[in-house]
Scaffold this active site. Structure first.
Site, PDB file in Angstrom:
ATOM      1  N   LYS A 190      50.014 -31.074 -14.482  1.00 51.65           N
ATOM      2  CA  LYS A 190      50.567 -32.026 -15.467  1.00 51.65           C
ATOM      3  C   LYS A 190      49.810 -31.891 -16.787  1.00 51.65           C
ATOM      4  O   LYS A 190      48.580 -31.835 -16.786  1.00 51.65           O
ATOM      5  CB  LYS A 190      50.458 -33.465 -14.937  1.00 51.65           C
ATOM      6  CG  LYS A 190      51.380 -33.730 -13.745  1.00 51.65           C
ATOM      7  CD  LYS A 190      51.291 -35.178 -13.298  1.00 51.65           C
ATOM      8  CE  LYS A 190      52.004 -35.402 -11.981  1.00 51.65           C
ATOM      9  NZ  LYS A 190      53.381 -35.837 -12.083  1.00 51.65           N
ATOM     10  N   ASP A 243      47.568 -38.818   1.632  1.00 52.85           N
ATOM     11  CA  ASP A 243      48.677 -38.295   0.834  1.00 52.85           C
ATOM     12  C   ASP A 243      48.339 -38.264  -0.660  1.00 52.85           C
ATOM     13  O   ASP A 243      48.744 -37.351  -1.370  1.00 52.85           O
ATOM     14  CB  ASP A 243      49.926 -39.168   1.067  1.00 52.85           C
ATOM     15  CG  ASP A 243      51.142 -38.665   0.306  1.00 52.85           C
ATOM     16  OD1 ASP A 243      51.341 -37.438   0.252  1.00 52.85           O
ATOM     17  OD2 ASP A 243      51.899 -39.492  -0.241  1.00 52.85           O
ATOM     18  N   HIS A 248      45.295 -36.059  -5.344  1.00 52.78           N
ATOM     19  CA  HIS A 248      45.565 -36.454  -6.736  1.00 52.78           C
ATOM     20  C   HIS A 248      44.472 -37.408  -7.257  1.00 52.78           C
ATOM     21  O   HIS A 248      43.958 -37.239  -8.357  1.00 52.78           O
ATOM     22  CB  HIS A 248      46.912 -37.167  -6.863  1.00 52.78           C
ATOM     23  CG  HIS A 248      48.066 -36.434  -6.246  1.00 52.78           C
ATOM     24  ND1 HIS A 248      48.141 -35.072  -6.206  1.00 52.78           N
ATOM     25  CD2 HIS A 248      49.196 -36.889  -5.643  1.00 52.78           C
ATOM     26  CE1 HIS A 248      49.280 -34.717  -5.612  1.00 52.78           C
ATOM     27  NE2 HIS A 248      49.930 -35.805  -5.258  1.00 52.78           N
TER      28      HIS A 248
HETATM   29  C1  BG6 Z   1      53.080 -36.056  -3.683  1.00 53.96           C
HETATM   30  C2  BG6 Z   1      53.001 -37.123  -2.626  1.00 53.96           C
HETATM   31  O1  BG6 Z   1      51.996 -35.181  -3.577  1.00 53.96           O
HETATM   32  O2  BG6 Z   1      53.050 -36.657  -4.966  1.00 53.96           O
HETATM   33  C3  BG6 Z   1      54.113 -38.141  -2.801  1.00 53.96           C
HETATM   34  O3  BG6 Z   1      53.111 -36.511  -1.351  1.00 53.96           O
HETATM   35  C4  BG6 Z   1      54.129 -38.676  -4.204  1.00 53.96           C
HETATM   36  O4  BG6 Z   1      53.950 -39.185  -1.859  1.00 53.96           O
HETATM   37  C5  BG6 Z   1      54.116 -37.538  -5.214  1.00 53.96           C
HETATM   38  O5  BG6 Z   1      55.296 -39.471  -4.366  1.00 53.96           O
HETATM   39  C6  BG6 Z   1      53.955 -38.072  -6.622  1.00 53.96           C
HETATM   40  O6  BG6 Z   1      54.140 -37.034  -7.534  1.00 53.96           O
HETATM   41  P1  BG6 Z   1      54.585 -37.361  -9.017  1.00 53.96           P
HETATM   42  O7  BG6 Z   1      54.441 -36.087  -9.745  1.00 53.96           O
HETATM   43  O8  BG6 Z   1      55.995 -37.853  -8.939  1.00 53.96           O
HETATM   44  O9  BG6 Z   1      53.668 -38.430  -9.502  1.00 53.96           O
END
Ligand code: BG6
Length: 476
Positions: A190, A243, A248
């Site tokens: 991102k 997850d 993240h």
């Molecule tokens: C994924 C998760 O890695 O990232 C999901 O498994 C989550 O649960 C998603 O919804 C979120 O990604 P973004 O880019 O939409 O924030």
């Protein structure tokens, strides 16, 4: 005619492939950013012809990324580069067909192409898939003797805990070197996330105050206003800590907390992030009881493939500490959840109050405390908050913001994370991919929470709230 680049996509019928991978590859090809001669070989269990596969992919691109389709002919040109091989992993079927498809037209025993293997499959299948790659005679720790490289992209989650992550790393390393592995956490693709180290290290004014002497706390929020969608089976295995926070959340924390790298080489950057992960204080039953709140949205247990008495968390608020000279004592709160009030990802860095507070009632400084707010989505902005005099006679302060907005400042259309990461993987830049040490040390942190809170019942929270608010307030 032989292609000079082949992308071999395991899990070609997956949701990720439909939503993200094919639309990104199509756009890269439109923009001329795919290699001049490329082929994409999709693998999957159902039987289908190349033409059926091409038709389906075209439909998926139109359904999931309609804005990218300006001209049907472009779609047609892209889909002519697609091929399909039926592959049954359990039965070990399809490997000969895969080899044949890769080698098609080369007329020799060894392939000189550059080959990128992409695993859009559940992580538990990765060891068997890499063994299949080897069995098909396409593996190779390094380039082929005639120069073609081999690389592999793995999607998160990289394992389920430290032990399974180590097993996965070991299994993949039997066929590929670490330098050939590209572990994707799409958050690192991102734009505003990549910008964090640019913001920090290309500006002289922030770095001197970027430490425990000036910063009071850091709050990272990854909130989504929707539930687990149709991923009940996955969530029951994973839960939110695994997850979202393990990858993240901790990656955002590391971008804020890392030291300046010695240079911008991928390993220099990843070395500094690795040190942060190793400095995150591990949890004990006492600290976990105090600093971790887990929640589950009301109605989760009625979702498909979810146990009626499930204790899986869909929300977590965790107070981390980074035990090093820069950050000792500064809390890094990470709050993330499904079915919360809004969809927003942001990092708020709050600075300490000035030593004297002339302009408000005692203890009121937090109202105007300086903050740097890095919003990653839905908007892509950085705001700096400071107090200013409220117009009028009295000397009272109000918080105001100075804001930078990507959209307003740059007209260039941004790339999506998958565009960037595919380009990086093809060109061999590993900076925004997770290295094995980071995978293992971030799992060590999450495992310490899990083992400190065995079988805990998460607090229920209402859909579209901010989590189990009364519990959070009591703990803050
Ligand atoms: C994924 C998760 O890695 O990232 C999901 O498994 C989550 O649960 C998603 O919804 C979120 O990604 P973004 O880019 O939409 O924030």
């Amino acid at each position: 005619m032989s292609a000079n680049f082949t992308l071999v996509l395991f899990g070609a019928n997956s949701d990720l492939a439909a939503r993200k991978l094919f639309p990104s590859m199509f756009q890269l090809s439109r923009w001329g950013q795919m290699p001049a001669k490329y082929r994409i070989i999709g693998l999957g269990r159902p039987m289908k012809s190349h033409d059926e596969f091409r038709r389906e992919v075209r439909q998926k691109i139109v359904a999931h990324a309609p804005d990218t389709v300006r001209d049907e002919a472009e779609l047609e040109v892209f889909s002519n580069n697609l091929f399909y091989v039926r592959h049954d992993l359990a039965a070990g079927e399809g490997l000969e067909d895969l080899r044949r498809e890769v080698m098609r037209g080369e007329g020799q025993e060894e392939t000189c192409q550059n080959i990128l293997f992409y695993l859009s499959t559940p992580p538990s299948l990765a060891p068997r898939i890499v063994r299949s790659v080897e069995a098909a005679g396409l593996g190779g720790r390094g380039a082929s003797t005639c120069g073609g490289w081999r690389k592999i992209i793995l999607e998160k989650p990289f394992g389920h805990d430290l032990q399974s992550a180590r097993e996965l790393n070991r299994a993949v390393r039997k066929v590929f070197h670490e330098e050939q592995m590209y572990r994707i956490d799409h958050y690192l693709g991102k734009e505003p996330v990549q910008n964090i180290i640019v913001f920090r290290f290309s500006n002289g004014m922030f770095e001197p105050i970027w430490n425990r002497h000036y910063i009071d706390n850091v709050r990272i929020t990854i909130a989504e206003d929707f539930g687990i969608r149709d991923r009940g089976a996955y969530y029951e295995e994973s839960g939110l800590l695994r997850d979202i926070i393990q990858n993240h959340g901790l990656q955002l924390l590391a971008s804020v907390a890392m030291e300046p790298p010695v240079d911008l080489s991928p390993d220099a950057v990843r070395d500094e992030k690795g040190k942060v992960f190793r400095s995150v204080r591990l949890f004990t039953p006492e600290s976990a009881a105090r600093d971790v709140v887990l929640g589950q949205y009301e109605g989760y247990r009625q979702e498909a493939h979810v146990a009626p008495d499930s204790r899986v968390e869909t929300f977590a608020s965790v107070k981390f500490f980074v035990d090093n000279w820069r950050w000792m004592g500064v809390p890094f709160h990470i709050k993330a959840g499904k079915n919360l009030a809004e969809t927003v990802t942001e990092i708020v860095i709050t600075f300490k109050c000035p030593p004297q507070n002339f302009f408000g009632p005692p203890g009121s400084c937090s109202y105007t405390a300086n903050q740097i707010v890095i919003r990653i989505q839905p908007e892509e902005t950085i705001a700096i908050r400071f107090g200013t005099k409220r117009p009028g006679e009295s000397m009272v302060t109000d918080p105001v913001y100075m804001k930078f907005d990507y959209k307003a400042s740059f007209s260039k259309v941004g790339l999506t994370p998958y565009h960037r990461l595919l380009i990086d993987a093809m060109s061999g830049d590993q900076m925004h991919f997770i290295r094995d040490d980071a995978v293992e040390s971030s799992w060590t942190v999450i495992d310490s929470i899990k083992s400190s809170l065995p079988d805990i019942e998460p607090y229920p929270y209402a859909v579209h709230s901010w989590g189990p608010e009364s519990v959070l307030q009591a703990q803050s």
